[in-house]
Design an enzyme around this catalytic site. Structure first.
Site, PDB file in Angstrom:
ATOM      1  N   LYS A  34       0.787  -1.294   0.059  1.00 37.74           N
ATOM      2  CA  LYS A  34      -0.074   0.133  -0.019  1.00 37.74           C
ATOM      3  C   LYS A  34       0.937   1.158   0.184  1.00 37.74           C
ATOM      4  O   LYS A  34       2.213   1.292   0.273  1.00 37.74           O
ATOM      5  CB  LYS A  34      -1.037  -0.037   1.265  1.00 37.74           C
ATOM      6  CG  LYS A  34      -0.282  -0.108   2.449  1.00 37.74           C
ATOM      7  CD  LYS A  34      -1.085  -0.174   3.706  1.00 37.74           C
ATOM      8  CE  LYS A  34      -0.454  -0.490   5.019  1.00 37.74           C
ATOM      9  NZ  LYS A  34      -1.247   0.121   6.053  1.00 37.74           N
ATOM     10  N   ARG A 129      -9.871  -0.112  15.932  1.00 35.34           N
ATOM     11  CA  ARG A 129      -9.904   0.733  14.861  1.00 35.34           C
ATOM     12  C   ARG A 129     -10.760   0.020  13.735  1.00 35.34           C
ATOM     13  O   ARG A 129     -11.604   0.950  13.369  1.00 35.34           O
ATOM     14  CB  ARG A 129      -8.215   0.537  14.070  1.00 35.34           C
ATOM     15  CG  ARG A 129      -8.021   1.403  13.026  1.00 35.34           C
ATOM     16  CD  ARG A 129      -6.736   1.647  12.634  1.00 35.34           C
ATOM     17  NE  ARG A 129      -6.243   0.183  12.066  1.00 35.34           N
ATOM     18  CZ  ARG A 129      -4.938   0.389  11.279  1.00 35.34           C
ATOM     19  NH1 ARG A 129      -3.955   1.169  11.489  1.00 35.34           N
ATOM     20  NH2 ARG A 129      -4.597  -1.119  10.671  1.00 35.34           N
ATOM     21  N   TYR A 253      16.624  30.017   7.485  1.00 37.37           N
ATOM     22  CA  TYR A 253      15.319  30.474   7.942  1.00 37.37           C
ATOM     23  C   TYR A 253      15.320  30.754   9.459  1.00 37.37           C
ATOM     24  O   TYR A 253      15.682  29.700  10.260  1.00 37.37           O
ATOM     25  CB  TYR A 253      14.125  29.967   7.322  1.00 37.37           C
ATOM     26  CG  TYR A 253      13.850  30.295   5.972  1.00 37.37           C
ATOM     27  CD1 TYR A 253      13.531  31.426   5.474  1.00 37.37           C
ATOM     28  CD2 TYR A 253      13.726  28.849   5.457  1.00 37.37           C
ATOM     29  CE1 TYR A 253      13.100  31.599   4.399  1.00 37.37           C
ATOM     30  CE2 TYR A 253      13.409  29.367   3.836  1.00 37.37           C
ATOM     31  CZ  TYR A 253      13.148  30.374   3.479  1.00 37.37           C
ATOM     32  OH  TYR A 253      12.874  30.436   1.814  1.00 37.37           O
ATOM     33  N   MET A 301      12.347  24.711   1.895  1.00 36.31           N
ATOM     34  CA  MET A 301      11.594  23.794   1.205  1.00 36.31           C
ATOM     35  C   MET A 301      12.325  22.707   0.055  1.00 36.31           C
ATOM     36  O   MET A 301      12.022  21.706   0.045  1.00 36.31           O
ATOM     37  CB  MET A 301      10.679  24.536   0.036  1.00 36.31           C
ATOM     38  CG  MET A 301       9.592  24.038  -0.729  1.00 36.31           C
ATOM     39  SD  MET A 301       8.713  24.901  -1.787  1.00 36.31           S
ATOM     40  CE  MET A 301       7.853  25.657  -0.436  1.00 36.31           C
TER      41      MET A 301
HETATM   42  C1  LIG Z   1      -3.799  -4.546   8.331  1.00 36.44           C
HETATM   43  C2  LIG Z   1      -2.395  -4.585   8.120  1.00 36.44           C
HETATM   44  N1  LIG Z   1      -1.610  -5.490   7.866  1.00 36.44           N
HETATM   45  C3  LIG Z   1      -0.297  -5.532   7.876  1.00 36.44           C
HETATM   46  C4  LIG Z   1       0.427  -4.360   7.733  1.00 36.44           C
HETATM   47  C5  LIG Z   1       1.909  -4.185   7.563  1.00 36.44           C
HETATM   48  O1  LIG Z   1       2.467  -3.721   8.943  1.00 36.44           O
HETATM   49  P1  LIG Z   1       4.121  -3.634   8.989  1.00 36.44           P
HETATM   50  O2  LIG Z   1       4.468  -2.567   7.985  1.00 36.44           O
HETATM   51  O3  LIG Z   1       4.330  -3.192  10.527  1.00 36.44           O
HETATM   52  O4  LIG Z   1       4.524  -4.900   8.941  1.00 36.44           O
HETATM   53  C6  LIG Z   1      -0.293  -3.100   7.662  1.00 36.44           C
HETATM   54  C7  LIG Z   1       0.182  -1.875   7.908  1.00 36.44           C
HETATM   55  O5  LIG Z   1       0.002  -0.839   8.566  1.00 36.44           O
HETATM   56  C8  LIG Z   1      -1.563  -3.063   8.220  1.00 36.44           C
HETATM   57  O6  LIG Z   1      -2.446  -2.005   8.038  1.00 36.44           O
END
Ligand SMILES: Cc1ncc(COP(=O)(O)O)c(C=O)c1O
Length: 358
Positions: A34, A129, A253, A301
């Site tokens: 992701k 969550r 700055y 920046m």
């Molecule tokens: C549901 C879920 N699984 C797995 C992972 C992977 O976690 P990590 O990057 O700590 O291995 C994440 C990352 O946030 C996650 O949200």
């Protein structure tokens, strides 16, 4: 061309995926890609992992990108579908979907799909969550088992504190997960990187390694090197300016950094618009000619300043490592009060990524 590049070592990512698999022999693993593969470039990372059993993403758009590169692997939507119409696309793309709430489950049962989906019911085992409480999960297990929209029916949960070794919540979460062992699931998944590396009891059937693939550590007290991981990203800029400043003169700055001795200041072609943290304090390390040198004053920046007084051989055009092989991203993150995840995912689009795979 602006001298700033993120060099991505795809061989390191393959090595790190193999480390995850070796931690849990016989288990399968979704490579978590992701957020543009944690900033490393999702197409390149997915393309470099043909051996991966699957990939995990945050949304349908990311899943479609993975599918374009890999037609076969399982692709898991970690938060499930955000609206009912997404189930149809998910089925067309042959995705695995998390179902984490009652609305998602109802929408799935109401959907007319071109084919059944692998469904991962998410247990809220203590993070609060996403996910079902145990009794709700039992209810939805009963309703979804055998539904025409469902191929495999699987169980998943996520740790809140696996990166803090010995945290009591982790044991409670494992217990909550194991309390559902009487239910008939095809596959189970619980372990993120931290749990893959240190909690064998959490390995189950499918691992979900994220940060470890990119050669960073989830732990404060264990380095990536100690875990056998290789850094995947090296962020490298150049010295584009050099000047001497006298005692009492300031740099940058806000005139926050003031020379306490006759000093040599280098200007570096990287700033907060590239993803370098603006709140990095003076003294944060950078690497020039293999030596650590301290950040001087506020990050701009597009540029930042470094105190080269103790490195008189530094010259205009020298490479400057912001993080990478010589300076772990985790070390910079600690100096800035954040985590490697944030630094890696925040490298902005204007920073070109160069790939090597050897
Ligand atoms: C549901 C879920 N699984 C797995 C992972 C992977 O976690 P990590 O990057 O700590 O291995 C994440 C990352 O946030 C996650 O949200």
């Amino acid at each position: 061309m602006r001298p700033l590049v993120a060099t991505i070592d795809l061989a390191a990512i393959r090595h790190n995926y193999a480390v995850a698999k070796r931690c849990a022999p016989g288990r399968e693993a979704f490579a978590v890609v992701k957020a543009n593969a944690y900033g490393h470039g999702v197409r390149e990372v997915v393309g470099s992992l043909p051996e991966a059993d699957g990939f995990a993403v945050a949304c349908l758009e990311e899943a479609a990108e993975v599918r374009r590169v890999n037609a076969e692997a399982r692709v898991l939507l970690l938060e499930g579908c955000f609206e009912p119409a997404e189930y149809h696309s998910a089925a067309q793309l042959a995705l695995d979907v998390v179902v984490q709430g009652a609305e998602q489950a109802e929408a799935l049962l109401a959907a007319q799909l071109p084919g059944p989906l692998n469904v991962w019911l998410k247990l809220d085992s203590g993070m609060h969550r996403l996910g079902f409480a145990a009794d709700q999960l039992r209810h939805w297990h009963a309703r979804l088992a055998g539904a025409t929209q469902v191929a495999e029916l699987n169980l998943l949960s996520h740790f809140a504190c696996a990166d803090e070794r010995g945290h009591p919540l982790t044991e409670q979460q494992v217990e909550a997960f194991l309390d559902l062992l009487d239910l008939d699931f095809d596959q189970r998944s619980l372990a993120n990187s931290a749990a893959i590396l240190t909690i064998p009891a959490a390995h189950m059937d499918w691992l979900r390694p994220g940060i470890m693939l990119y050669g960073a550590t989830p732990f404060v007290d264990l380095t990536a090197k100690e875990l056998g991981l290789r850094p995947a990203m090296c962020l490298t800029a150049q010295l584009i300016g050099l000047r001497d400043v006298a005692v009492g003169e300031s740099v940058g700055y806000g005139a926050c950094w003031v020379a306490q001795r006759p000093s040599r200041i280098g200007t570096v072609s990287c700033g907060y618009a590239d993803g370098y943290p603006r709140h990095a304090p003076s003294g944060t390390p950078l690497v020039v000619r293999g030596q650590r040198v301290p950040l001087a004053g506020r990050v701009s920046m597009d540029m930042l300043a470094v105190d080269l007084t103790d490195l008189p051989e530094a010259q205009l055009g020298d490479a400057v490592e912001l993080w990478g092989a010589q300076l772990p991203v985790d070390e910079l993150a600690q100096a800035c009060g954040t985590i490697g995840y944030e630094l890696l995912t925040k490298v902005t689009a204007r920073v070109p990524r160069r790939y090597r795979s050897f």
